[in-house]
Design an enzyme around this catalytic site. Structure first.
Site, short mmCIF file in Angstrom:
data_model
loop_
_atom_site.label_atom_id
_atom_site.label_comp_id
_atom_site.label_asym_id
_atom_site.label_seq_id
_atom_site.Cartn_x
_atom_site.Cartn_y
_atom_site.Cartn_z
N ASP A 168 40.75 37.62 50.24
CA ASP A 168 39.97 36.52 50.82
C ASP A 168 39.73 36.67 52.32
O ASP A 168 38.82 36.07 52.86
CB ASP A 168 40.62 35.17 50.53
CG ASP A 168 42.08 35.13 50.98
OD1 ASP A 168 42.50 36.04 51.72
OD2 ASP A 168 42.80 34.20 50.59
N ASP A 196 40.95 42.08 54.47
CA ASP A 196 41.04 42.59 53.09
C ASP A 196 39.85 43.46 52.73
O ASP A 196 39.86 44.11 51.68
CB ASP A 196 41.11 41.42 52.09
CG ASP A 196 42.46 40.71 52.13
OD1 ASP A 196 43.46 41.39 52.42
OD2 ASP A 196 42.51 39.51 51.87
N ASP A 217 46.32 38.46 45.08
CA ASP A 217 46.93 37.62 46.11
C ASP A 217 47.76 36.53 45.43
O ASP A 217 47.56 36.24 44.25
CB ASP A 217 45.86 36.94 46.96
CG ASP A 217 45.23 37.91 47.96
OD1 ASP A 217 45.87 38.92 48.25
OD2 ASP A 217 44.12 37.65 48.43
#
Length: 1181
Positions: free
Chosen positions: A889, A893, A582
């Site tokens: 997070d 996901d 990310d």
């Protein structure tokens, strides 16, 4: 009946049977389970303590004296019971036919794991011919059972300690099902009984309030209320407002939260903990260490030798032979138990960390972060998507709140929560929306607490490397057993044929002359030697070295801000070839501030000033910021600093609103929220409908700038006038977005539209209402700065040099992603920033599966990606042979984290759903910590290889010298006590010294460790052969020519042989001590680099040297050794010391690139290597 049901509810294990005879009826729909029909008559509900004891109590006639009315009630209650019975069956994952099936547990487990059938089919087993090859994730039960059956094990309790206990796993699942079913049946029984009584009496059932420790309601009443989902009782208490008054809780500000109040609440209602089974004591580990078959045989041999020795030579001299063996065995047992016990404590500490979830509660009007163990009854807990419900409670308010209750009910069904269904169960996950809850039960008073108290903690099951090492140990052990059997046969034949002689030259056994006692004594000594060879030959500690190094690594990784949830992830991380990271919070600091703002069609000179804007646009902007948020602002009454909580993006926008003059609580009070569309990572925006006044409604949207902008047909100018969104004006806004994104700003747009109250659906239908997202009026666009983390560029470069490609996968604008990627070093230049190196999620997902595989290899940056795009990327990379690590997070996901070889959840911003789907939690959300995990993963594999090289060298040398000596002379130079000491050095102490080496920078200069790379590489074979050949040569020369070489010819033969054998033993031990240094650096010339930093290694070397000298100088009676003079002592040390220059010379010998194992038969260390197998290149050369 009431008394019985209440007893059932309280104890959870009393049987309750409600038999309701009636005729057949038509099938009808179940009110709980969509698509499920209930039919038949004579429904019976039973709650059993065990399956064999069936007992029932008739019920039904006590409801009323009116037979017809009683029959109606029994029929109605019976139908409900029938529905609940079928629901119970479904919650266990079985049908009516399956209830008696012995395979019902396996079917349910397979369904939970997403598989079918028995969890493994023939094709799956056939996919790998090697029993010692299991997948890193979700290994089928049959595969786990298969390798256990194939392993050669001397001490099963110790060998399988850190593997998945298949029997306990099944028992654990049965306990889960039973507790779920019991709680559901009790809840049903109460509801049905109460409904019947209410209908009979025509009045509500009164609820008594028993004060408890100064509160208006007792713990038992609260527990029953939540457990039974008793809505009528809640209404009798005055709803959630009345209940909060009884609990002395302010629904807006929460409890005060001072220590005195918290203690009082814990005393009254209990703490949010549950009884845990105590860890095993040291005595248990001592007992398990005693269960080694070879050690048991040696103890028996020691006892026989002790008895015979005392009988022959008396107590004073006769106990030494048996006593020395017994002492050596006890030493091995104690040292092994101490090592295992300390390792167990490390796992216990890590398990405590895994359970310690941190969350926010409202106390004293502010949101504070606390541990889940610190929650008390009466706390106000904000919930948002991805959170775990920390205790049982009742919903105060919520918007689109949906909860996944599968962990408690066993049903994969999302349950929507509102004022009609306000009860929340501990352990469930928030699937959508947000809200606040009032805690009503904690700890053991919740179903989740009962469940957790009933099942023991496991250590995550075995790892692939652990299983492979079991295969290696089995192979080596088989060879060792064969050698020991051969030595036994040779020695026995030589002994009983008169070829074995005493040191003085006399024959030990003469047929017809040697006494039975002496013959037995001789045979016991031969058996002792053979069994001791087995102890040395079978590397029982080899598979356990994996758990030792993993336990050490996990403890050290905690200091490096990484919490390991699944053991195998440590070793898999060493094979990672790509990391899909990310951007926000991982590559960046997650410290967001609004630095640019376009409002009213103009760029504000200062984003914190509203002087350029009309009051009307300011009020709309503040309304949008205050109402459309999941964050919160605490405004102290004493004019102290304002506290802003929420996600980093929410905090940035709320802080900006405060600078524009927003008074959060005042702005919130000016409108009431009608409906909320929570932020969605697929649509990348969230909205809210606000009733302002009269019939006026404002619908506010906030999200990704270009996506919200695309839905706008008008915009507000700086005077607050509405203007049409012309193509030219649209281009102006798009250009402003691109300019902000080009300097790595995250762009967020705010828009709204007017709506009529008459068009809003009723309260009952509002949950399914889709907020209008068209014809929006653009309020403004803000640019949020989130700077790169310091050191992230170096971390990315380190990964690149180590052969691990870093890919950025972000939901942000492509231009923002590109700017950050250039800053972080993921993209090296502007020239690289072309498709498909940099690509949008929607473009990637539009390709065919085959095309995605080809493109995935080239992608460095993916912008505007959805969680599904991340999942598609992971799948494409895995099909290309990569070992993929993924950071995540958000709740969405979870699929990508689960699919990846290593799922890395963020500890600060990560939701509980993401964390539970992950393998490792990065506690500081920092990409540099991810790189440290890679280092540790490689270190685990490297340390195991060091230990294997060291142990195999000892094995080969000890076996060869004993076999050759036994065959040639009928004697072995290393006796049982000496071999047990060597085994202790090689096994437990060697593992402690080498398996706990910290990672070095050298590990990051290699390519990724091939997940299928041979355990014994060509480099290790070379080192092993050089050292073993040297040791065997020296020992054989000393064995056959030692008396003349050591100038002992003038001594008696008996004394000369004792000196020679002592010298051989001492030399052999010092060879191992010096070779332990060589094993530290199998492929480096300087084996001393960093050695002083490894204090444990130096301590073990020091202890070994001291103990060896003590054994030689002071324990000769036990070990059958004699004191060596200082010259012989120095010579033996010098011979051991020669292994250092020999190791340097050996490393100059080139090794072939093709692994030697490729030319050997199928062995546990032989694996397919290369990129085709796992995406990593072999570094065996």
């Amino acid at each position: 009946m009431k008394k019985i049901v209440e007893e059932v509810a309280r104890k959870l294990h009393i049987r309750f049977s409600l038999r309701l005879p009636r005729g057949p009826r038509r099938p009808r729909k179940s009110p709980w389970i969509p698509g499920c029909e209930v039919s038949g008559g004579g429904d019976q509900l039973q709650l059993l303590r065990d399956e064999d004891d069936v007992e029932g109590i008739e019920g039904g006639s006590s409801f009323t004296r009116d037979p017809s009315r009683s029959e109606r009630i029994r029929g109605r209650v019976g139908r409900r019971v029938g529905d609940f019975r079928d629901r119970y069956r479904l919650s266990c994952g079985v049908s009516k036919m399956d209830l008696s099936s012995p395979n019902r547990y396996q079917k349910h487990r397979d369904e939970e794991l997403g598989g079918g059938g028995t969890g493994v089919d023939d094709g799956e087993i056939g996919a790998s011919d090697d029993a010692f090859d299991i997948p890193a994730k979700n290994a089928p039960i049959e595969r786990l059972r298969r390798w256990r059956q194939a392993a050669l094990v001397l001490n099963a309790s110790r060998r399988f300690r850190y593997t998945l206990d298949l029997k306990k796993e099944e028992e654990k699942e049965q306990i889960r099902r039973k507790i779920r079913a019991h709680a559901q049946v009790i809840r049903a029984a109460f509801l049905f009984k109460e409904a019947g009584e209410r209908e009979l009496l025509g009045t509500p059932v009164a609820v008594s309030a028993l004060p408890s420790s100064g509160y208006g309601i007792g713990a038992e009443q609260l527990t029953a209320l939540t457990r039974d989902h008793d809505l009528s009782a809640l209404q009798e208490y005055g709803g959630v407002k009345g209940l909060s008054n009884l609990l002395k809780t302010n629904l807006d500000k929460g409890i005060t939260g001072d220590d005195t109040e918290l203690l009082r609440r814990r005393n009254a209602y209990g703490a949010n903990t549950y009884p845990r089974k105590k860890g095993r004591s040291f005595l248990v580990f001592l007992w398990e260490a005693c269960q080694d078959l070879t050690l048991v045989i040696l103890i028996i041999a020691a006892v026989i030798s002790l008895v015979l020795g005392i009988k022959t030579e008396g107590v004073k001299e006769g106990w030494y032979d048996g006593g020395s063996i017994a002492f050596a065995v006890i030493l091995v047992i104690v040292v092994t138990a101490i090592s295992d016990y300390k390792q167990s404590l490390q796992f216990q500490n890590l398990n405590e960390e895994k359970r310690n979830i941190h969350l926010e509660v409202v106390r004293g009007g502010r949101r504070v972060e606390i541990s889940i163990f610190d929650i008390v009854v009466g706390d106000i807990v904000p919930l948002k998507i991805g959170d775990q419900v920390p205790a049982d409670g009742i919903l105060i308010s919520g918007h689109s709140l949906a909860v996944d209750e599968s962990s408690m009910t066993g049903e994969s069904k999302i349950v929507h929560k509102d004022q009609k269904t306000p009860f929340l169960m501990s352990g469930c996950k928030v699937a959508d929306g947000y809200g606040t809850m009032l805690v009503t039960a904690v700890g053991i008073n919740t179903e989740w607490g009962l469940l957790m108290a009933s099942i023991s903690e496991d250590n995550g099951g075995e790892t692939p490397l652990q299983v492979r090492l079991n295969g290696v140990a089995t192979l080596i052990g088989s060879v060792g057993l064969s050698v020991a059997a051969f030595v036994l046969v040779v020695l026995v034949v030589r002994y009983f044929t008169g070829h074995t002689k005493n040191p003085d030259g006399t024959v030990q056994f003469i047929k017809g002359q040697t006494s039975v006692k002496n013959a037995i004594d001789g045979a016991v000594k031969i058996l002792t030697v053979a069994v001791t060879i087995v102890v040395v030959a079978v590397p029982e500690g080899l598979p356990l070295a994996v758990t030792l190094t993993l336990a050490y690594s996990m403890r050290k990784m905690m200091a490096d801000k990484a919490l390991v949830r699944r053991l195998s992830a440590c070793e898999t991380m060493g094979s990672a070839t790509t990391i899909c990271s990310d951007k926000t919070g991982t590559l960046t600091l997650n410290q967001m501030t609004v630095v640019e703002a376009y409002v009213g069609g103009i760029k504000l000179a200062s984003p914190d000033s509203n002087t350029q804007l009309a009051s009307s646009i300011c009020s709309l902007l503040i309304e949008a910021i205050a109402q459309n948020t999941t964050g919160n602002v605490y405004e102290p009454e004493d004019d102290g600093p304002v506290e802003v909580t929420g996600s980093p993006t929410e905090k940035a926008i709320l802080s900006w609103g405060i600078k524009l003059g927003m008074k959060f609580n005042n702005a919130r009070s000016k409108g009431s929220i009608l409906h909320v569309y929570p932020f969605n990572s697929e649509k990348k925006r969230g909205g809210v409908a606000i009733h302002v006044e009269g019939s006026e409604v404002h619908i506010h949207w906030k999200g990704a700038a270009e996506i919200v902008l695309a839905s706008c047909t008008r915009w507000l100018d700086s005077n607050g006038q509405t203007q049409d969104m012309t193509p030219r004006q649209m281009d102006v806004f798009r250009k402003s977005i691109e300019e902000m994104a080009a300097v790595s700003l995250r762009c967020v747009a705010l828009a709204f539209r007017f709506y009529e109250m008459e068009s809003i659906p009723g309260a009952d239908e509002r949950d399914s209402w889709a907020l209008p997202e068209n014809d929006l009026i653009l309020l403004g666009i803000v640019g949020i700065k989130d700077p790169c983390r310091p050191g992230v560029k170096d971390a990315v470069e380190l990964c690149t040099n180590a052969g691990v490609k870093v890919r950025m996968v972000t939901g942000d604008n492509l231009q923002t992603a590109k700017a950050i990627a250039l800053e972080c070093g993921i993209l090296r230049s502007e020239e690289e920033a072309v498709e498909p190196t940099i690509i949008e999620g929607k473009v990637f997902r539009a390709y065919s599966e085959k095309a995605r595989e080809d493109i995935a290899e080239k992608i460095s940056v993916m912008g505007r990606s959805s969680p599904n795009d991340k999942l598609l990327l992971v799948q494409a990379l895995k099909r290309r042979g990569h070992v993929v690590a993924v950071t995540g997070d958000g709740t969405n996901d979870a699929p990508a984290l689960h699919e990846a070889d290593i799922g890395l959840a963020m500890g600060i911003q990560g939701t509980e759903v993401a964390k539970e789907s992950s393998d490792i939690i990065i506690l500081d959300d920092n990409f540099s910590s991810v790189v440290k995990v890679v280092r540790w993963g490689r270190s685990v594999y490297a340390n195991i290889q060091k230990f294997i090289q060291f142990q195999l060298t000892v094995n080969v040398a000890a076996l060869v010298i004993n076999v050759v000596a036994a065959v040639s002379s009928g004697e072995v130079p290393l006796n049982a006590g000496e071999l047990l000491w060597v085994n202790l050095i090689m096994d437990t102490l060697g593992a402690l010294a080498l398996a706990t080496e910290p990672p070095t920078d050298h590990l990051m200069k290699r390519p990724p460790v091939g997940r299928r790379e041979p355990l014994i590489t060509n480099i290790m074979w070379r080192n092993l052969i050089v050292q073993a050949f040297y040791q065997v040569t020296i020992l054989l020369v000393l064995n056959f020519g030692g008396r003349s070489l050591l100038r002992l010819n003038h001594n008696t033969r008996e004394h000369a042989d004792k000196v020679k054998n002592t010298f051989i033993f001492n030399t052999f031990v010092f060879c191992q001590i010096f070779n332990e240094f060589n094993a530290r650096k199998p492929d480096e010339m300087n084996v001393f680099k960093g050695v002083t930093k490894n204090h444990l290694f130096m301590a073990i070397i020091g202890i070994t040297v001291v103990l060896q000298i003590v054994i030689i100088e002071f324990l000769g009676k036990f070990t059958k050794t004699v004191r060596l003079d200082w010259k012989l002592l120095l010579i033996s040390i010098a011979i051991g010391l020669l292994s250092w220059p020999l190791a340097v010379a050996g490393k100059l010998i080139p090794v072939p690139r093709i692994p030697i194992s490729e030319f050997l038969p199928k062995l546990p260390w032989k694996r397919t290597t290369g990129r085709q197998a796992d995406g990593s290149q072999s570094n065996s050369a």
